[in-house]
Design a protein around this motif. Sequence first.
Motif, mmCIF file in Angstrom:
data_model
loop_
_atom_site.group_PDB
_atom_site.id
_atom_site.type_symbol
_atom_site.label_atom_id
_atom_site.label_comp_id
_atom_site.label_asym_id
_atom_site.label_seq_id
_atom_site.Cartn_x
_atom_site.Cartn_y
_atom_site.Cartn_z
ATOM 1 N N ILE A 162 0.842 -1.205 0.000
ATOM 2 C CA ILE A 162 0.000 0.000 0.000
ATOM 3 C C ILE A 162 0.875 1.252 0.000
ATOM 4 C CG2 ILE A 162 -1.644 1.361 1.376
ATOM 5 C CD1 ILE A 162 -2.883 -1.322 2.301
ATOM 6 N N SER A 163 1.926 1.246 0.837
ATOM 7 C CA SER A 163 2.801 2.425 0.958
ATOM 8 C C SER A 163 3.575 2.685 -0.330
ATOM 9 C CB SER A 163 3.772 2.252 2.128
ATOM 10 O OG SER A 163 4.741 1.260 1.837
ATOM 11 N N LEU A 164 3.785 1.643 -1.136
ATOM 12 C CA LEU A 164 4.499 1.784 -2.412
ATOM 13 C C LEU A 164 3.541 2.139 -3.559
ATOM 14 C CD1 LEU A 164 6.937 -1.276 -2.130
ATOM 15 C CD2 LEU A 164 7.522 1.149 -1.891
ATOM 16 N N GLY A 165 2.268 2.356 -3.223
ATOM 17 C CA GLY A 165 1.285 2.723 -4.251
ATOM 18 C C GLY A 165 0.817 1.559 -5.092
ATOM 19 N N LYS A 166 0.974 0.331 -4.558
ATOM 20 C CA LYS A 166 0.613 -0.858 -5.329
ATOM 21 C C LYS A 166 -0.693 -1.497 -4.847
ATOM 22 C CE LYS A 166 5.459 -2.024 -6.318
ATOM 23 N NZ LYS A 166 5.452 -1.824 -7.769
ATOM 24 N N VAL A 167 -1.582 -0.676 -4.270
ATOM 25 C CA VAL A 167 -2.823 -1.237 -3.718
ATOM 26 C C VAL A 167 -3.630 -1.989 -4.767
ATOM 27 C CG1 VAL A 167 -4.217 0.868 -4.024
ATOM 28 C CG2 VAL A 167 -4.828 -0.747 -2.236
ATOM 29 N N ALA A 192 -9.298 8.027 -1.114
ATOM 30 C CA ALA A 192 -7.946 8.410 -1.533
ATOM 31 C C ALA A 192 -6.934 7.344 -1.123
ATOM 32 C CB ALA A 192 -7.570 9.750 -0.907
ATOM 33 N N SER A 193 -5.945 7.123 -1.984
ATOM 34 C CA SER A 193 -4.841 6.208 -1.659
ATOM 35 C C SER A 193 -3.562 6.723 -2.313
ATOM 36 C CB SER A 193 -5.149 4.786 -2.140
ATOM 37 O OG SER A 193 -5.084 4.720 -3.548
ATOM 38 N N ILE A 194 -2.451 6.100 -1.951
ATOM 39 C CA ILE A 194 -1.148 6.506 -2.481
ATOM 40 C C ILE A 194 -0.956 5.887 -3.872
ATOM 41 C CG2 ILE A 194 1.353 6.428 -2.084
ATOM 42 C CD1 ILE A 194 0.552 5.859 0.952
ATOM 43 N N ALA A 195 -0.530 6.716 -4.820
ATOM 44 C CA ALA A 195 -0.207 6.208 -6.156
ATOM 45 C C ALA A 195 1.285 5.845 -6.216
ATOM 46 C CB ALA A 195 -0.536 7.263 -7.212
ATOM 47 N N GLU A 196 1.684 5.111 -7.264
ATOM 48 C CA GLU A 196 3.081 4.647 -7.367
ATOM 49 C C GLU A 196 4.080 5.799 -7.440
ATOM 50 O OE1 GLU A 196 4.529 1.097 -9.262
ATOM 51 O OE2 GLU A 196 2.508 0.647 -9.990
ATOM 52 N N ILE A 200 -1.637 11.325 -5.048
ATOM 53 C CA ILE A 200 -2.868 10.737 -4.508
ATOM 54 C C ILE A 200 -3.737 10.257 -5.657
ATOM 55 C CG2 ILE A 200 -5.004 11.245 -3.239
ATOM 56 C CD1 ILE A 200 -3.352 13.250 -1.575
ATOM 57 N N GLN A 201 -4.272 9.045 -5.520
ATOM 58 C CA GLN A 201 -5.191 8.498 -6.515
ATOM 59 C C GLN A 201 -6.467 8.048 -5.807
ATOM 60 O OE1 GLN A 201 -3.316 5.002 -8.196
ATOM 61 N NE2 GLN A 201 -3.442 3.863 -6.282
#
Length: 224
Positions: A162-167, A192-196, A200-201
């Motif tokens: 998740i932290s690497l934007g790979k959700v 909202a989540s972290i993008a690679e 924010i994505q």
Amino acid sequence: MNPLISPPESIDVLLQRAEALAGLSLGQLAQSFGIQPPTNLRRDKGWPGQLLEIALGANAGSKPQQDFLHLGVELKSIPVDQNGMPMETTYVCVAPLMDITGLRWEQSLVYHKLQQVLWIPIQGERTLTPATRRIGMPILWRPDNEQLRQLQQDWEEIMELISLGKVSTITARHGEVLQLRPKAANSRALTASIAEDGSIQMTNPRGFYLKTSFTRQILRQYFG
């Protein structure tokens, strides 16, 4: 807080209440509170758990904390087949997808929720109406060192992705005992989540679930 039943003042009282429900049908329990059971659980999947919360005096409601915070106990109903084995994965909590820098396993909601769980098996066969499904004997469970190790390892691996934007790459196959899955009433719900690239994505909310192989192990531990 449920206005009908006061929260249990001790774990012993909670267990006594839970044991007194064993053998009752959900319909009998609902009737004692003047509640009308749904005809099916397609739209009311959480109804059995909500009924048990009322009957046992759980006071967390929808807050992100244990159901019996003053006792350090989480309540989980678990649908089982005719052999007493779990029929589906068990929802634990919503997964954080933002502001997770420095978040440690011991601070996580998964760790907090699974410190001590009151499991209540309920007949889950689809051929039974919600009202006719019977409640089983409760189990008060604390994870042993090996179970905690498995949970922590899965949680850390999933949180790293998740932290690497790979959700979006995480599937239900990730994790030995814990998995991450979309958690929303419909696919239009976004958060909202972290993008690679670190921006924010928007993506579907995710939840942590215990795999059935893990809950099967817990039930076997107690019922053989």
